[in-house]
Design an enzyme around this catalytic site. Structure first.
Site: not given
Lengths: 331, 331, 331, 331
Positions: A130-132
């Site tokens: 995921g981006c986070f």
């Protein structure tokens, strides 16, 4: 060498960015694009600036039964919607899933490409982080690898541009007038990315139990993620981590790696915009046994399509940087 | 009743916002304005939307020796530049200093108006809290007052709009193209506001030593501050603080107070824009003995000119809300 | 083939964008960079995301006497500051001047690359069009070439992102807080770009006298230019131009050209961001004998560094699209 | 005096701004609010910063049959949805319609309050001008009144912030990531506001036929409208209009009027943000017989709720400025 690739979820931001990167990739040929809202239209209707060679590609309705012959499929579908369909993709089509359904799923490699490229090379099913997590884990990996911080006591204050929430429409929270000049914390104490981060922290720290607080915020900008991470040092007395020790650990960890830049200034999100770069920075206070780690990525670059292309390069045995050498767009 | 007020530092953002608030204040008459860059020009040259009654007021060069007869002077000068000059203002002119030179200085009340109005009423020298402290302390005060958190272990991840950095010019870091679509952490482990926050925490917690980490970030928006604050709970076992306990503590603490809103949703900066409101919210995880406190203000409202007018109301014996009842501008 | 190129004015937005494009150009090698504010620092200090191969290039103080051996020099200097110095560059160094000092100067080709590539190929001194002229002339050229509009009666309402004003610092008008949420018309009836546009219109229309009104506006965004252009049609009676006629004229004019897209929807600035594309669109009302032409470019792409690289390709005999095939960044 | 007012359409931007203005109006009491999406919720749920006195007002489902006793109803409903329902509102309830259904409808005054207050005073049904017409007509009225321009040949290049498109949700065109850093022309040659502007121009010019070109653009900002208007002068030879003549005409026309500021600098949208002010500026070129008129308003202020409150003041016989004396919010 021409490698036939497809994108499903082309209408979304992640799929669109994958298209942009693939369009200038030296070995990938985009031969298939599928999307929900845009099925039936030409790529150029949806992306007026699409390269001439792709302009007339017709976007299809997504159906794994009607896939053309492909070498690699990039999937960028909303979390919760892709597991069943991707299971029906032929085994000889390699898949990089940008969406959230296969992270740490059985049979899927977790594609944290800058950290463990060897676990990805040669695999046929890779789940993009995921981006986070991409921003967070890239910053933490060197500290965990060298045992500089406690894995059980990590506070992640994360900030994302609004493209991280996906395309507008249907949700006035992401309307321009509502989002502009507004800073919004959300999902306190229950963000969906926590298990993925915890599992990776445990692997990186050799099995120690991870303990996280994760607070995401929406920032009025289109792209960019910054994770500001507050950690407790693991050292004792004079061995407590200093800023320089953290920077050195990161320089060692990422030596020879193409996409991670270790910076002694606090990293800014705009440094990464439009690129597959990640920036990591550190500030430590030995007296309080505190380490602040900072990770910056473009949420659509290293946080989505950039890392997906990097993973595809790894699984295809291409140079890791193929198609990913564009410098960030500034300003 | 007409109270004669002046503003020094009218060219800056804080001084300009003070002008806006004073212009619709029922008892204050703006009779004097001084500024650096704008001396000699009419108020309407600098503020094309200035109220008709003030349009022709000529901005003077700041000199305490040439002050007209005033009841209240608002000072909004860069930190480090006002101490000597303000010392020469006649004793019968009450001063509210929006700048940073007199916080916890001898003879000056610390104007945390929503928290301790009684310490301000009747004083003649009041130092406005900084914008970050205003957001932070308003959120923490109820928790400290009821002993719900450890004062010695507080992590403040603070985010401000760019007007908090003062007016552009001379510093390309705050240029539009450089700042837009950019999120910038800065001043790690050495922010100027820390002592002011620590001193106040100690007062609010009955003398316990405060220990802070404070990390400010510049967010690409004009106005607004959010402090996301990570605290260790003080309770033990089944007494550990829950979200509801924190909310209840804040509702009790601010009962009857006009400007602080306790919210069970995470507060957003845009809720406060253009107003003197502060929003506080909480999320606690008793299992981990963690409390997250959030404080939102407009950095030019409660974080500067709004609180300054509130302080001036208190020292003049006016209703605290005089001139401050405007609802936030939304969207 | 390796072509040795240099950039003078690397600290500015145009020079920085030239660096980004050159870094991924297949034939250009950046071997020299000079800048004012940044002389002495490494490229990576100024551009944290600079490609690894360029990171250690030291930015020099600009002095034509100390140029290394170069094939091409890109100059991106403030208008009024480059004429004398560029005259001292050796004749065998080809120059593309992104700045404003050599447009229609003697000995210099006017580098409107999409419109007249043949006038550029093989030249050694090329003056890049200004960013406003690039957007305007690309939209008008087909109409003028086919005599669809009156050259003597053209109203150009132009809008630019704020990077068009150059880097911040020294001018608070371009500060973030001052510029954000603000739309600013300026330079009415006296914009510096008018002569350049008029001269080109006259050339494109076979010598008819041009008559222009040009009104620029600053729009709160970083990149992008839109020129909305109101023209009087030249046809009479049933021959008056229709929307389709204008679109067809543009499709003919730009047939086989790589960078201009003719669109039947009104073009949006974001379609071009980060690319060398131009978008042109038209709407005509034969009844009123009115033609509206619209031109969109990225002011730093086609409006500056993109067109400069295109011009360099032309003068070096390279494929016009070399290093310029990146699709726009969206969103 | 307490005047009982209601708002229908409270969930939209126009209705919300009306609430903000009414909340600090000295004579208006908000006793009724109705909305579509928000029916059943408290005002404070929808507007966290709502004044304490209004926080608990419950938003009702809109039904003219269940209106409480009201003196004035503000209607802010999507165009096309209000005619039938508003016809059922009792005759003794005065209505100001912010929406688009009653402009120049029979029985309704056209509420161009700064231009013809006398046509509004004492009426019971007033249709607020649209936001684009408000900006445009305020700038043109003095020129038309003195016959300085040709009413038959007017080109309006209009730019609006995105709140002018209404609240997000359901339309990804207005999503943050899609709209930010984007400038979008739309509705060429067929904008809905043209008839309203033409009719008013004809009235202001004593019956001469109006001829308009109107091109709206969406600008990436929340609030603000600028109309840049290109006109042909009416004078001949040495009588052609100069900039000073236009400015003087405007100063005469608006002498003694509270809300229109005539400026000799080009007006900027931010000058008006949050206020009911309009700014008008002019630049004329007698040689070419050209007049450029510029009008700036806040699209939610003078362009919607501000003018609505002004109209309500006029029809209630209150001072025109009641509740409208707030200075613009800057920056």
């Amino acid at each position: 060498m021409s490698i036939r690739v497809g994108i499903v979820g082309i209408s979304g931001f992640g799929g669109g960015e994958a298209m942009r990167l693939i369009a200038s990739h030296p070995s990938f040929d985009l031969v298939y694009a599928a999307g929900e809202g845009s099925a039936g239209s030409r790529l150029a209707d949806r992306f007026p600036g699409a390269p001439a060679g792709l302009a007339d590609l017709v976007i299809e309705r997504w159906d794994p039964a009607t896939l053309p012959k492909l070498d690699v499929l990039f999937a960028s579908l909303p979390t919760g919607t892709s597991a069943e369909a991707l299971a029906r993709v032929p085994a000889d089509v390699r898949i990089v899933d940008i969406g959230g359904d296969h992270r740490y799923a059985e049979g899927w490699a977790y594609g944290l490409a800058d950290v463990w490229p060897d676990r990805i090379a040669g695999r046929t099913r890779v789940a993009n982080p995921g981006c986070f997590p991409a921003a967070t884990l890239t910053a933490l990996a060197p500290l965990l690898a060298e045992g500089l911080i406690e894995p059980g006591n990590i506070v992640i204050d994360a900030k994302t541009g609004i493209s991280g929430a996906g395309r507008g429409g249907g949700d006035s929270r992401f309307g321009y007038a509502e989002s502009n000049e507004n800073l919004v914390p959300y999902g306190l104490l229950r963000h969906v990315h926590v298990p993925e981060i915890e599992t990776t922290i445990e692997r990186l720290s050799g099995g120690s139990a991870a303990g996280l607080v994760f607070t995401p915020h929406l920032v009025p900008m289109t792209r960019g993620i910054l994770a500001t991470i507050y950690c407790r040092g693991r050292g004792r007395g004079r061995d407590r981590a200093s800023t320089d020790q953290c920077l050195d650990a990161a320089r060692r960890f990422y030596a020879g790696r193409a996409f991670v830049r270790v910076t002694d200034r606090p990293p800014q999100t705009k440094w990464a915009t439009g690129s597959n770069l990640a920036f990591v920075g550190y500030a430590a206070d030995p007296e309080r046994n505190l380490v602040i780690a900072m990770g910056v990525v473009d949420n659509l670059g290293k946080g989505a399509a950039g890392q997906a292309v990097q993973n595809a390069n790894l699984i295809c045995g291409l140079p890791e940087t193929a198609g990913l050498d564009g410098a960030p767009v500034w300003p």
